[in-house]
Each structure stands twice: as C-alpha cells, then as structure tokens.
Design an enzyme around this catalytic site. Structure first.
Site, mmCIF file in Angstrom:
data_model
loop_
_atom_site.group_PDB
_atom_site.id
_atom_site.type_symbol
_atom_site.label_atom_id
_atom_site.label_comp_id
_atom_site.label_asym_id
_atom_site.label_seq_id
_atom_site.Cartn_x
_atom_site.Cartn_y
_atom_site.Cartn_z
ATOM 1 N N HIS A 114 -10.417 -4.165 -2.043
ATOM 2 C CA HIS A 114 -9.104 -3.649 -1.498
ATOM 3 C C HIS A 114 -8.022 -4.549 -1.273
ATOM 4 O O HIS A 114 -8.572 -5.859 -0.916
ATOM 5 C CB HIS A 114 -9.437 -3.126 -0.067
ATOM 6 C CG HIS A 114 -10.143 -3.650 1.024
ATOM 7 N ND1 HIS A 114 -11.324 -4.031 1.010
ATOM 8 C CD2 HIS A 114 -9.692 -4.540 2.116
ATOM 9 C CE1 HIS A 114 -11.627 -4.643 1.715
ATOM 10 N NE2 HIS A 114 -10.538 -5.238 2.603
ATOM 11 N N HIS B 240 -4.788 -5.415 0.888
ATOM 12 C CA HIS B 240 -3.972 -5.256 2.018
ATOM 13 C C HIS B 240 -2.322 -5.555 1.538
ATOM 14 O O HIS B 240 -2.061 -6.620 1.083
ATOM 15 C CB HIS B 240 -4.022 -6.192 3.049
ATOM 16 C CG HIS B 240 -5.458 -6.213 3.699
ATOM 17 N ND1 HIS B 240 -5.821 -5.799 4.826
ATOM 18 C CD2 HIS B 240 -6.570 -6.713 3.213
ATOM 19 C CE1 HIS B 240 -7.039 -5.986 5.188
ATOM 20 N NE2 HIS B 240 -7.813 -6.506 4.156
ATOM 21 N N ARG C 292 -3.186 4.102 4.865
ATOM 22 C CA ARG C 292 -2.963 3.212 6.078
ATOM 23 C C ARG C 292 -4.256 2.407 6.683
ATOM 24 O O ARG C 292 -5.251 3.174 6.921
ATOM 25 C CB ARG C 292 -1.949 3.829 7.013
ATOM 26 C CG ARG C 292 -0.680 4.488 6.345
ATOM 27 C CD ARG C 292 0.441 4.263 7.170
ATOM 28 N NE ARG C 292 1.471 4.520 6.513
ATOM 29 C CZ ARG C 292 2.122 5.738 6.004
ATOM 30 N NH1 ARG C 292 1.505 6.661 6.367
ATOM 31 N NH2 ARG C 292 3.068 6.038 5.096
ATOM 32 N N ASP C 293 -4.086 1.203 6.965
ATOM 33 C CA ASP C 293 -5.232 0.531 7.623
ATOM 34 C C ASP C 293 -5.159 1.052 8.905
ATOM 35 O O ASP C 293 -4.491 1.337 9.779
ATOM 36 C CB ASP C 293 -4.863 -1.028 7.855
ATOM 37 C CG ASP C 293 -6.108 -1.916 8.095
ATOM 38 O OD1 ASP C 293 -6.728 -2.668 7.258
ATOM 39 O OD2 ASP C 293 -6.514 -1.677 9.239
ATOM 40 N N ILE C 294 -6.748 1.195 9.507
ATOM 41 C CA ILE C 294 -6.989 1.888 10.834
ATOM 42 C C ILE C 294 -6.479 0.873 12.010
ATOM 43 O O ILE C 294 -6.333 1.425 13.138
ATOM 44 C CB ILE C 294 -8.357 2.154 10.944
ATOM 45 C CG1 ILE C 294 -8.630 3.281 11.904
ATOM 46 C CG2 ILE C 294 -9.300 0.852 11.112
ATOM 47 C CD1 ILE C 294 -9.952 3.756 11.723
ATOM 48 N N VAL D 163 -15.095 -5.065 4.639
ATOM 49 C CA VAL D 163 -15.525 -3.637 3.904
ATOM 50 C C VAL D 163 -15.789 -4.109 2.557
ATOM 51 O O VAL D 163 -15.012 -4.749 1.808
ATOM 52 C CB VAL D 163 -14.622 -2.844 4.140
ATOM 53 C CG1 VAL D 163 -14.835 -1.443 3.349
ATOM 54 C CG2 VAL D 163 -14.112 -2.578 5.500
HETATM 55 P P1 DGP Z 1 -11.097 -6.927 5.216
HETATM 56 O O1 DGP Z 1 -11.444 -7.763 6.309
HETATM 57 O O2 DGP Z 1 -10.312 -7.530 4.237
HETATM 58 O O3 DGP Z 1 -12.279 -6.356 4.593
HETATM 59 O O4 DGP Z 1 -10.532 -5.495 5.724
HETATM 60 C C1 DGP Z 1 -11.039 -4.389 6.074
HETATM 61 C C2 DGP Z 1 -9.768 -3.435 6.794
HETATM 62 O O5 DGP Z 1 -10.098 -2.152 6.523
HETATM 63 C C3 DGP Z 1 -9.564 -4.010 8.152
HETATM 64 O O6 DGP Z 1 -7.952 -4.248 8.399
HETATM 65 C C4 DGP Z 1 -9.799 -2.471 8.770
HETATM 66 C C5 DGP Z 1 -9.661 -1.529 7.955
HETATM 67 N N1 DGP Z 1 -10.646 -0.464 8.084
HETATM 68 C C6 DGP Z 1 -11.927 -0.493 8.566
HETATM 69 N N2 DGP Z 1 -12.524 0.462 8.687
HETATM 70 C C7 DGP Z 1 -11.624 1.669 8.209
HETATM 71 C C8 DGP Z 1 -11.183 3.087 8.091
HETATM 72 O O7 DGP Z 1 -12.455 3.729 8.391
HETATM 73 N N3 DGP Z 1 -10.228 3.542 7.818
HETATM 74 C C9 DGP Z 1 -8.995 2.719 7.537
HETATM 75 N N4 DGP Z 1 -7.826 3.375 7.218
HETATM 76 N N5 DGP Z 1 -9.275 1.348 7.859
HETATM 77 C C10 DGP Z 1 -10.282 0.839 7.983
#
Ligand code: DGP
Length: 120
Positions: free
Chosen positions: A104, A106, A32-34, A100
């Site tokens: 990935h 979403h 799950r997204d943070i 990141v």
């Molecule tokens: P993007 O902008 O497409 O690169 O989205 C990166 C997503 O990753 C963003 O919605 C927040 C999520 N995210 C960043 N760091 C972490 C983390 O440490 N854990 C989790 N679960 N999600 C993270």
C-alpha cells in the site's frame, strides 16, 4: 515473505470488511486510513497479491505497475492535494514497521507535514 490472504487489506479487497472507498479501477483500490496521521490520509492498494513495494516492483506486470501509479495520481487529485502538495509513503519490512503485509501507498497531505521521519 510469502503473501497471506488473511491480511486485513485482502479482506477489504474481497469485500469482507468495509472501507471508506475513494477510488477503484482494474488495478487499484483506494480508501481512507482508519487512523489518519494528517487531514488527508488515504491508502492505495493494488488488486494483485503483493506483500510490499519490493514484492510488487519485482513481480508485478508492467501494466499493473503503470496502472497502479496512475491510480495514485488520480486519488491524490480526487483528495484535492495535487496543488497544495502531498507525501507518498510505502513501508517495506521490519525496519519500516510495516503493519499490513499487502502493498500500500499512503497519500498524506491537506496540511503542512512534519519532518520526513520520526525515531521510534
Ligand atoms: P503500514 O504501517 O504502512 O503497514 O500502515 C498500515 C496502515 O493501515 C495504518 O496507517 C493503519 C491502516 N489500517 C489498518 N487496518 C485498517 C483497516 O481495517 N481499515 C483501514 N481503512 N485502514 C487500516
């Protein structure tokens, strides 16, 4: 852009940082997204080292691409959004504001979603 294995999702894959895991198989890990942007907001990442969709689609094997695609479908089903509907987003590069640099997807859903894009 060369892949850097210091990125946060590489650390999650190596088990150095915890995640709220939803699914894992040979090709993919989902968690799950943070910072969720909808009531369901789950990320699916390939096990391989790819910077973005563009890198993945250009360099991954057919087995990786097929396995990853199947994993996204399984995760959507596990998250309960198959019938109600969901949106997939894969950001690549500067104009998309990809944060990141590990590919990935979403999965967003669980409620009616707003318009496709918002201006920064
Ligand atoms: P993007 O902008 O497409 O690169 O989205 C990166 C997503 O990753 C963003 O919605 C927040 C999520 N995210 C960043 N760091 C972490 C983390 O440490 N854990 C989790 N679960 N999600 C993270």
């Amino acid at each position: 852009m060369a892949y850097e294995d210091s990125n946060i999702f590489a650390k999650i894959l190596r088990g150095e940082i915890p995640c709220d895991k939803v699914y894992e198989d040979e090709f993919a890990l989902a968690f799950r997204d943070i910072n969720p942007q909808a009531s369901v907001h789950t990320l699916v990442i390939p096990k391989g080292a790819y910077v973005s969709f563009d890198d993945f689609a250009a360099k991954a094997s057919d087995a990786e691409i097929g396995g990853f695609s199947r994993a996204v479908q399984i995760v959507a089903s596990r998250e309960g959004v198959t019938d109600s509907g969901y949106r997939l987003i894969a950001n690549h590069g500067k104009h998309s504001f990809q944060e990141v640099p590990h590919f990935h997807v979403h999965i967003l859903g669980g409620e009616p979603l707003p318009g496709l894009i918002a201006r920064p």
